[in-house]
Design a protein around this motif. Structure first.
Motif, PDB file in Angstrom:
ATOM      1  N   LEU A   1       0.826  -1.210   0.000  1.00 47.92           N
ATOM      2  CA  LEU A   1       0.000   0.000   0.000  1.00 47.92           C
ATOM      3  C   LEU A   1       0.858   1.257   0.000  1.00 47.92           C
ATOM      4  CD1 LEU A   1      -2.793   1.297   0.119  1.00 47.92           C
ATOM      5  CD2 LEU A   1      -2.644   1.156   2.614  1.00 47.92           C
ATOM      6  N   MET A   2       1.870   1.293   0.853  1.00 47.06           N
ATOM      7  CA  MET A   2       2.749   2.459   0.910  1.00 47.06           C
ATOM      8  C   MET A   2       3.514   2.629  -0.403  1.00 47.06           C
ATOM      9  SD  MET A   2       2.045   3.923   3.659  1.00 47.06           S
ATOM     10  CE  MET A   2       3.325   5.147   3.680  1.00 47.06           C
ATOM     11  N   GLY A   3       3.945   1.525  -0.991  1.00 46.58           N
ATOM     12  CA  GLY A   3       4.645   1.597  -2.277  1.00 46.58           C
ATOM     13  C   GLY A   3       3.744   2.145  -3.371  1.00 46.58           C
ATOM     14  N   GLN A   4       2.502   1.679  -3.397  1.00 38.51           N
ATOM     15  CA  GLN A   4       1.547   2.168  -4.393  1.00 38.51           C
ATOM     16  C   GLN A   4       1.236   3.641  -4.174  1.00 38.51           C
ATOM     17  OE1 GLN A   4      -1.772  -0.484  -3.933  1.00 38.51           O
ATOM     18  NE2 GLN A   4      -0.893  -2.058  -5.261  1.00 38.51           N
ATOM     19  N   SER A   5       1.102   4.026  -2.930  1.00 34.74           N
ATOM     20  CA  SER A   5       0.808   5.423  -2.610  1.00 34.74           C
ATOM     21  C   SER A   5       1.949   6.336  -3.048  1.00 34.74           C
ATOM     22  CB  SER A   5       0.571   5.564  -1.105  1.00 34.74           C
ATOM     23  OG  SER A   5       0.428   6.912  -0.748  1.00 34.74           O
ATOM     24  N   GLN A   6       3.157   5.932  -2.739  1.00 30.13           N
ATOM     25  CA  GLN A   6       4.305   6.758  -3.115  1.00 30.13           C
ATOM     26  C   GLN A   6       4.468   6.804  -4.635  1.00 30.13           C
ATOM     27  OE1 GLN A   6       7.919   5.481  -1.233  1.00 30.13           O
ATOM     28  NE2 GLN A   6       8.796   7.524  -1.323  1.00 30.13           N
ATOM     29  N   ARG A   7       4.297   5.664  -5.278  1.00 27.74           N
ATOM     30  CA  ARG A   7       4.403   5.620  -6.736  1.00 27.74           C
ATOM     31  C   ARG A   7       3.335   6.505  -7.368  1.00 27.74           C
ATOM     32  NH1 ARG A   7       4.333   0.391  -7.199  1.00 27.74           N
ATOM     33  NH2 ARG A   7       2.194   0.140  -7.821  1.00 27.74           N
ATOM     34  N   ARG A   8       2.128   6.477  -6.831  1.00 28.57           N
ATOM     35  CA  ARG A   8       1.032   7.304  -7.363  1.00 28.57           C
ATOM     36  C   ARG A   8       1.340   8.786  -7.192  1.00 28.57           C
ATOM     37  NH1 ARG A   8      -2.569   8.107 -11.013  1.00 28.57           N
ATOM     38  NH2 ARG A   8      -4.468   9.078 -10.285  1.00 28.57           N
ATOM     39  N   ARG A   9       1.923   9.144  -6.049  1.00 33.23           N
ATOM     40  CA  ARG A   9       2.285  10.549  -5.808  1.00 33.23           C
ATOM     41  C   ARG A   9       3.286  11.029  -6.860  1.00 33.23           C
ATOM     42  NH1 ARG A   9       4.923  10.983  -0.498  1.00 33.23           N
ATOM     43  NH2 ARG A   9       6.793  10.664  -1.691  1.00 33.23           N
ATOM     44  N   TYR A  10       4.275  10.197  -7.166  1.00 32.54           N
ATOM     45  CA  TYR A  10       5.257  10.590  -8.179  1.00 32.54           C
ATOM     46  C   TYR A  10       4.635  10.649  -9.571  1.00 32.54           C
ATOM     47  CZ  TYR A  10       9.147  10.217  -4.899  1.00 32.54           C
ATOM     48  OH  TYR A  10      10.012  10.417  -3.857  1.00 32.54           O
ATOM     49  N   GLU A  11       3.733   9.728  -9.869  1.00 33.23           N
ATOM     50  CA  GLU A  11       3.072   9.747 -11.172  1.00 33.23           C
ATOM     51  C   GLU A  11       2.210  11.000 -11.331  1.00 33.23           C
ATOM     52  OE1 GLU A  11       1.103   5.979 -11.192  1.00 33.23           O
ATOM     53  OE2 GLU A  11       2.903   4.911 -11.838  1.00 33.23           O
ATOM     54  N   LEU A  12       1.525  11.392 -10.257  1.00 28.84           N
ATOM     55  CA  LEU A  12       0.733  12.627 -10.309  1.00 28.84           C
ATOM     56  C   LEU A  12       1.630  13.851 -10.483  1.00 28.84           C
ATOM     57  CD1 LEU A  12      -1.969  11.954  -7.572  1.00 28.84           C
ATOM     58  CD2 LEU A  12      -2.311  12.094 -10.049  1.00 28.84           C
ATOM     59  N   SER A  13       2.775  13.849  -9.826  1.00 36.05           N
ATOM     60  CA  SER A  13       3.717  14.957  -9.986  1.00 36.05           C
ATOM     61  C   SER A  13       4.225  15.035 -11.421  1.00 36.05           C
ATOM     62  CB  SER A  13       4.898  14.796  -9.023  1.00 36.05           C
ATOM     63  OG  SER A  13       4.472  14.913  -7.688  1.00 36.05           O
ATOM     64  N   ALA A  14       4.476  13.873 -12.023  1.00 36.85           N
ATOM     65  CA  ALA A  14       4.915  13.847 -13.424  1.00 36.85           C
ATOM     66  C   ALA A  14       3.835  14.419 -14.338  1.00 36.85           C
ATOM     67  CB  ALA A  14       5.270  12.420 -13.844  1.00 36.85           C
ATOM     68  N   SER A  15       2.587  14.036 -14.095  1.00 33.39           N
ATOM     69  CA  SER A  15       1.477  14.566 -14.902  1.00 33.39           C
ATOM     70  C   SER A  15       1.341  16.069 -14.710  1.00 33.39           C
ATOM     71  CB  SER A  15       0.171  13.881 -14.520  1.00 33.39           C
ATOM     72  OG  SER A  15       0.233  12.514 -14.831  1.00 33.39           O
ATOM     73  N   GLY A  16       1.524  16.534 -13.470  1.00 36.40           N
ATOM     74  CA  GLY A  16       1.462  17.969 -13.196  1.00 36.40           C
ATOM     75  C   GLY A  16       2.556  18.733 -13.906  1.00 36.40           C
ATOM     76  N   SER A  17       3.751  18.153 -13.948  1.00 32.16           N
ATOM     77  CA  SER A  17       4.854  18.808 -14.646  1.00 32.16           C
ATOM     78  C   SER A  17       4.591  18.881 -16.144  1.00 32.16           C
ATOM     79  CB  SER A  17       6.168  18.061 -14.391  1.00 32.16           C
ATOM     80  OG  SER A  17       6.561  18.215 -13.052  1.00 32.16           O
ATOM     81  N   GLU A  18       4.030  17.823 -16.696  1.00 32.24           N
ATOM     82  CA  GLU A  18       3.699  17.844 -18.125  1.00 32.24           C
ATOM     83  C   GLU A  18       2.643  18.910 -18.424  1.00 32.24           C
ATOM     84  OE1 GLU A  18       2.586  13.841 -19.042  1.00 32.24           O
ATOM     85  OE2 GLU A  18       4.659  13.284 -19.496  1.00 32.24           O
ATOM     86  N   ALA A  19       1.649  19.004 -17.552  1.00 23.39           N
ATOM     87  CA  ALA A  19       0.612  20.019 -17.740  1.00 23.39           C
ATOM     88  C   ALA A  19       1.203  21.422 -17.625  1.00 23.39           C
ATOM     89  CB  ALA A  19      -0.504  19.831 -16.715  1.00 23.39           C
ATOM     90  N   ALA A  20       2.117  21.609 -16.678  1.00 22.48           N
ATOM     91  CA  ALA A  20       2.762  22.918 -16.525  1.00 22.48           C
ATOM     92  C   ALA A  20       3.601  23.248 -17.764  1.00 22.48           C
ATOM     93  CB  ALA A  20       3.640  22.932 -15.276  1.00 22.48           C
ATOM     94  N   GLY A  21       4.250  22.240 -18.338  1.00 21.77           N
ATOM     95  CA  GLY A  21       5.016  22.461 -19.567  1.00 21.77           C
ATOM     96  C   GLY A  21       4.127  22.873 -20.724  1.00 21.77           C
ATOM     97  N   SER A  22       2.980  22.225 -20.845  1.00 22.89           N
ATOM     98  CA  SER A  22       2.029  22.593 -21.903  1.00 22.89           C
ATOM     99  C   SER A  22       1.494  24.002 -21.680  1.00 22.89           C
ATOM    100  CB  SER A  22       0.869  21.600 -21.941  1.00 22.89           C
ATOM    101  OG  SER A  22       1.332  20.327 -22.307  1.00 22.89           O
ATOM    102  N   ALA A  23       1.220  24.329 -20.419  1.00 27.35           N
ATOM    103  CA  ALA A  23       0.729  25.675 -20.102  1.00 27.35           C
ATOM    104  C   ALA A  23       1.792  26.731 -20.393  1.00 27.35           C
ATOM    105  CB  ALA A  23       0.306  25.748 -18.634  1.00 27.35           C
ATOM    106  N   ALA A  24       3.043  26.415 -20.099  1.00 30.47           N
ATOM    107  CA  ALA A  24       4.133  27.356 -20.376  1.00 30.47           C
ATOM    108  C   ALA A  24       4.253  27.597 -21.875  1.00 30.47           C
ATOM    109  CB  ALA A  24       5.446  26.828 -19.818  1.00 30.47           C
TER     110      ALA A  24
END
Length: 144
Positions: free
Chosen positions: A97-120
């Motif tokens: 559970l902790m591994g999945q949670s941490q992995r999900r947090r990083y995946e969401l951060s990656a998606s956020g960075s991609e969205a910020a790049g598109s917005a930029a």
């Protein structure tokens, strides 16, 4: 000369937006690598916990054999083994559970960075479009 500066400014704005987008893409890639590392780390922790369980069960069996108790015949030994297995199963579920949670947090951060790049990139195009429009009208105008 003012119009040429505005056009140059517009192109520089696009180039800056592309550089910013590239930086966000690199950040997203780093987050994806962290997500993969979290997955590997969780698997290693799970394997380590399973190894500890096997050692504990082996130790229990050895201890009982040394006392002259036949393996699999003592209800007390079987109860201890069941408890160890139940505790290990709970630990492994928590690790997963902790591994999945941490992995999900990083995946969401990656998606956020991609969205910020598109917005930029979109922001850079919009600023440049505003500069081109004002240059075309002969008005000195910079979008910030």
């Amino acid at each position: 000369m003012g119009m040429q500066m505005q056009i140059a400014s517009a192109f520089i704005g696009i180039m800056a937006a592309q550089a910013q987008r590239k930086a966000y893409q690199m950040e997203a890639a780093a987050y994806r690598e962290q997500a993969e590392m979290s997955k590997i780390e969780a698997a290693q922790k799970e394997n380590e916990r399973n190894r500890k369980l096997r050692l504990q069960l082996a130790s229990l069996g050895t201890s009982m054999s040394a006392q002259g108790v036949a393996l699999g015949t003592s209800p007390s030994v079987l109860a201890l083994a069941d408890d160890e297995e139940r505790i290990a199963a709970s630990d492994i579920a928590s690790i997963r559970l902790m591994g999945q949670s941490q992995r999900r947090r990083y995946e969401l951060s990656a998606s956020g960075s991609e969205a910020a790049g598109s917005a930029a990139m979109l922001g850079g195009f919009m600023k440049s479009a505003g500069t081109f429009y004002s240059a075309n009208k002969g008005v000195v105008f910079f979008c910030f």
